[in-house]
Scaffold this motif. Structure first.
Motif, PDB file in Angstrom:
ATOM      1  N   GLU A   9      50.030  35.224 -37.598  1.00 54.33           N
ATOM      2  CA  GLU A   9      50.235  36.653 -37.362  1.00 54.33           C
ATOM      3  C   GLU A   9      50.666  37.336 -38.660  1.00 54.33           C
ATOM      4  N   ASN A  10      50.139  38.528 -38.904  1.00 57.03           N
ATOM      5  CA  ASN A  10      50.459  39.349 -40.074  1.00 57.03           C
ATOM      6  C   ASN A  10      50.017  38.687 -41.388  1.00 57.03           C
ATOM      7  N   THR A  11      49.031  37.785 -41.332  1.00 52.52           N
ATOM      8  CA  THR A  11      48.483  37.155 -42.530  1.00 52.52           C
ATOM      9  C   THR A  11      47.255  37.927 -42.977  1.00 52.52           C
ATOM     10  N   VAL A  12      47.128  38.110 -44.287  1.00 50.15           N
ATOM     11  CA  VAL A  12      46.002  38.853 -44.844  1.00 50.15           C
ATOM     12  C   VAL A  12      45.189  37.912 -45.725  1.00 50.15           C
ATOM     13  N   LEU A  13      43.868  37.877 -45.503  1.00 49.81           N
ATOM     14  CA  LEU A  13      42.957  37.122 -46.360  1.00 49.81           C
ATOM     15  C   LEU A  13      42.290  38.093 -47.322  1.00 49.81           C
ATOM     16  N   PRO A  24      49.934  29.923 -42.375  1.00 47.46           N
ATOM     17  CA  PRO A  24      51.117  30.359 -41.631  1.00 47.46           C
ATOM     18  C   PRO A  24      51.167  31.883 -41.490  1.00 47.46           C
ATOM     19  N   ALA A  25      52.123  32.363 -40.737  1.00 53.67           N
ATOM     20  CA  ALA A  25      52.314  33.804 -40.542  1.00 53.67           C
ATOM     21  C   ALA A  25      52.909  34.427 -41.804  1.00 53.67           C
ATOM     22  N   ASN A  26      52.619  35.710 -41.986  1.00 58.04           N
ATOM     23  CA  ASN A  26      53.239  36.533 -43.037  1.00 58.04           C
ATOM     24  C   ASN A  26      52.948  36.090 -44.466  1.00 58.04           C
ATOM     25  N   VAL A  27      51.696  35.724 -44.748  1.00 60.38           N
ATOM     26  CA  VAL A  27      51.323  35.390 -46.120  1.00 60.38           C
ATOM     27  C   VAL A  27      50.067  36.167 -46.513  1.00 60.38           C
ATOM     28  N   THR A  28      49.843  36.265 -47.810  1.00 59.15           N
ATOM     29  CA  THR A  28      48.591  36.770 -48.352  1.00 59.15           C
ATOM     30  C   THR A  28      47.887  35.562 -48.951  1.00 59.15           C
ATOM     31  N   ALA A  29      46.640  35.335 -48.574  1.00 60.71           N
ATOM     32  CA  ALA A  29      45.884  34.184 -49.064  1.00 60.71           C
ATOM     33  C   ALA A  29      44.593  34.660 -49.709  1.00 60.71           C
ATOM     34  N   ALA A  34      40.916  29.285 -49.289  1.00 58.53           N
ATOM     35  CA  ALA A  34      42.057  30.205 -49.313  1.00 58.53           C
ATOM     36  C   ALA A  34      43.354  29.452 -49.584  1.00 58.53           C
ATOM     37  N   ARG A  35      44.139  29.993 -50.508  1.00 54.31           N
ATOM     38  CA  ARG A  35      45.453  29.440 -50.827  1.00 54.31           C
ATOM     39  C   ARG A  35      46.472  30.569 -50.747  1.00 54.31           C
ATOM     40  N   GLU A  36      47.673  30.206 -50.334  1.00 56.72           N
ATOM     41  CA  GLU A  36      48.734  31.203 -50.202  1.00 56.72           C
ATOM     42  C   GLU A  36      49.093  31.754 -51.567  1.00 56.72           C
TER      43      GLU A  36
END
Length: 43
Positions: A9-13, A24-29, A34-36
């Motif tokens: 949730e709240n993750t942006v690719l 995981p939640a709340n990361v920009t990848a 894709a890597r955090e």
């Protein structure tokens, strides 16, 4: 779409990123694969 990969949730690719494993939640990848890049605030 890869079956069984969960995007938190709240993750942006980033544009063109490919998620090949769970993120995981709340990361920009970004990237392929894709890597955090950073944690996102929960605002």
């Amino acid at each position: 779409m890869i079956q069984g990969v969960h995007i938190g949730e709240n993750t942006v690719l980033g544009a063109g990123a490919v998620a090949v494993r769970n993120l995981p939640a709340n990361v920009t990848a970004v990237g392929v694969p894709a890597r955090e890049l950073r944690m996102r605030s929960e605002e």
